[in-house]
Design a protein around this motif. Structure first.
Motif, PDB file in Angstrom:
ATOM      1  N   THR A   3       0.805  -1.230   0.000  1.00  0.00           N
ATOM      2  CA  THR A   3       0.000   0.000   0.000  1.00  0.00           C
ATOM      3  C   THR A   3       0.832   1.271   0.000  1.00  0.00           C
ATOM      4  O   THR A   3       0.260   2.364   0.098  1.00  0.00           O
ATOM      5  N   GLY A  61       1.195   6.994   0.712  1.00  0.00           N
ATOM      6  CA  GLY A  61       0.278   5.985   1.219  1.00  0.00           C
ATOM      7  C   GLY A  61       0.485   5.605   2.665  1.00  0.00           C
ATOM      8  O   GLY A  61       0.036   4.526   3.075  1.00  0.00           O
ATOM      9  N   PRO A 103      -3.545   4.970   2.182  1.00  0.00           N
ATOM     10  CA  PRO A 103      -2.883   3.805   1.562  1.00  0.00           C
ATOM     11  C   PRO A 103      -3.314   3.607   0.117  1.00  0.00           C
ATOM     12  O   PRO A 103      -4.466   3.854  -0.254  1.00  0.00           O
ATOM     13  N   SER A 110      -3.749   1.173  -3.417  1.00  0.00           N
ATOM     14  CA  SER A 110      -4.331  -0.144  -3.685  1.00  0.00           C
ATOM     15  C   SER A 110      -3.227  -1.122  -4.061  1.00  0.00           C
ATOM     16  O   SER A 110      -2.262  -0.756  -4.737  1.00  0.00           O
ATOM     17  N   GLN A 111      -3.386  -2.359  -3.635  1.00  0.00           N
ATOM     18  CA  GLN A 111      -2.372  -3.353  -3.937  1.00  0.00           C
ATOM     19  C   GLN A 111      -2.433  -3.764  -5.411  1.00  0.00           C
ATOM     20  O   GLN A 111      -3.471  -3.662  -6.056  1.00  0.00           O
ATOM     21  N   THR A 150       2.431  -1.317  -7.025  1.00  0.00           N
ATOM     22  CA  THR A 150       2.486  -1.851  -5.671  1.00  0.00           C
ATOM     23  C   THR A 150       2.459  -3.381  -5.712  1.00  0.00           C
ATOM     24  O   THR A 150       2.105  -3.979  -6.730  1.00  0.00           O
TER      25      THR A 150
END
Length: 274
Positions: free
Chosen positions: A40, A139, A157, A159-160, A190
Motif C-alpha cells: 500500500t 500511502g 494507503p 491499492s495493492q 504496488t
C-alpha cells in the motif's frame, strides 16, 4: 547534409526525452528503502536540485506531490486551472486516482545546497531524520480519510497490485500559483498480496542450489556433533584410566618395602650365628 541535420535533431529530442525521464519522480534507492514498494505504499526520492535554484530566491515555495493511477485517462492529468493555480483534488474526489490526479503530500523544497549525508543512515540514531529528509512515502496515512477535521493533503494507503504515476509541482505558497513541475514518473506498481495457501512449501519444488546448500549444512552439522561426542568420550575414558595406574604404582611400592626389610633381618641372624 540533410542526413546530418536529421541526426542532430534526433539526438536532441532523444536527450530531452532522457532528461525528462530522469527529472521525474524516482523510486527510492533500495539501500535506504527496503521492501519498496509495499502492498500500500511507495517511497520516492525527494526532488533535490530538480527545480531552478534562481527561481527559488526571494519567495516561499512548496512542493506538491500528485498521484494518479496509470489506468487513468491522460486527458484528466492537468494540474492547474485557468488562473495557473494547482488543483486541490482529493483522494475521495478522484476515487483514489482512478479519474485523475489527487494531491497527496505537501512539503518544503529540499535544500540543494545542503544534501543529506546518506552515509549517516547507517547510524541508528540519525537514520530516521536522514530518511525523512531524503524520502517521501506515498500511502502512509491510514487515518486522514476518517477524520472529519483533517484539512491537510490526505495521503491514504494505495491499492495493492496497482500501477501509479507521480508528479512533483513547485508552487508559490504566497500567491498560490504553479511555477514549475516535473514530468510524470514511469508507472510504479504496488505489490500483490500472496495468500498462505498459495505459497509453495514442497521441498521438491525448491531450486537445485537450495538443495545442495541444505545438504552441505546437514553434513557439516553431523560432523560437528560426531566430533563433539568423540571428544567427550575420549575425555571420560582418560579420566577413568588415570586413577587405576596410580593405585598400581602405590601397591608395588608397598610390596617391595617389606621384602627389603625381611632380607636385612635374615642377614643379621646369619651374622649372629657366626
Amino acid at each position: 547534409m540533410w542526413a546530418f541535420w536529421l541526426q542532430l535533431i534526433f539526438c536532441c529530442l532523444w536527450q530531452l526525452c532522457i532528461e525528462g525521464q530522469t527529472l521525474g519522480p524516482q523510486i527510492a534507492n533500495p539501500k535506504f528503502a527496503t521492501n519498496n514498494p509495499t502492498l500500500t505504499t511507495v517511497a520516492l526520492e525527494k526532488p533535490f536540485c530538480v527545480f531552478d535554484g534562481s527561481m527559488l530566491k526571494g519567495a516561499a515555495y512548496e512542493v506538491y506531490l500528485y498521484v494518479m493511477m496509470d489506468s487513468a485517462s491522460t486527458s484528466g492529468s492537468f494540474l492547474m486551472d485557468n488562473s495557473s493555480k494547482p488543483l486541490d483534488a482529493t483522494f475521495q474526489q478522484t476515487s483514489g486516482g482512478q479519474s485523475g490526479p489527487y494531491k497527496a503530500v505537501v512539503f518544503n523544497v529540499p535544500n540543494c545546497a545542503s544534501l543529506p549525508k546518506l552515509s549517516d543512515a547507517a547510524d541508528a540514531t540519525k537514520a530516521p531524520a536522514i530518511l525523512s529528509q531524503y524520502l517521501v512515502r506515498v500511502g502512509d496515512d491510514a487515518t486522514c480519510l476518517y477524520d472529519p477535521n483533517f484539512l491537510d493533503a490526505c495521503n491514504p494507503p494505495l491499492s495493492q497490485d496497482t500501477a501509479y504515476r507521480f508528479k512533483y509541482v513547485l508552487v508559490d505558497s504566497t500567491a498560490g500559483v504553479m511555477k514549475d513541475q516535473t514530468p510524470w514518473s514511469q508507472p510504479i506498481r504496488t505489490r500483490k498480496l500472496k495468500w498462505s495457501s498459495t505459497i509453495d512449501t514442497w521441498p521438491g519444488r525448491r531450486s537445485g542450489g537450495m538443495i545442495v546448500i541444505t545438504s552441505i549444512l546437514s553434513v557439516l552439522m553431523f560432523t560437528l556433533v560426531a566430533g563433539f561426542l568423540a571428544a567427550t568420550l575420549l575425555t571420560v575414558t582418560t579420566s577413568e584410566e588415570t586413577p587405576t595406574e596410580m593405585r598400581y604404582e602405590s601397591q608395588t611400592t608397598q610390596q617391595t618395602s617389606p621384602r627389603v626389610l625381611e632380607t636385612s633381618e635374615s642377614e643379621l641372624e646369619v651374622s649372629s650365628a657366626h
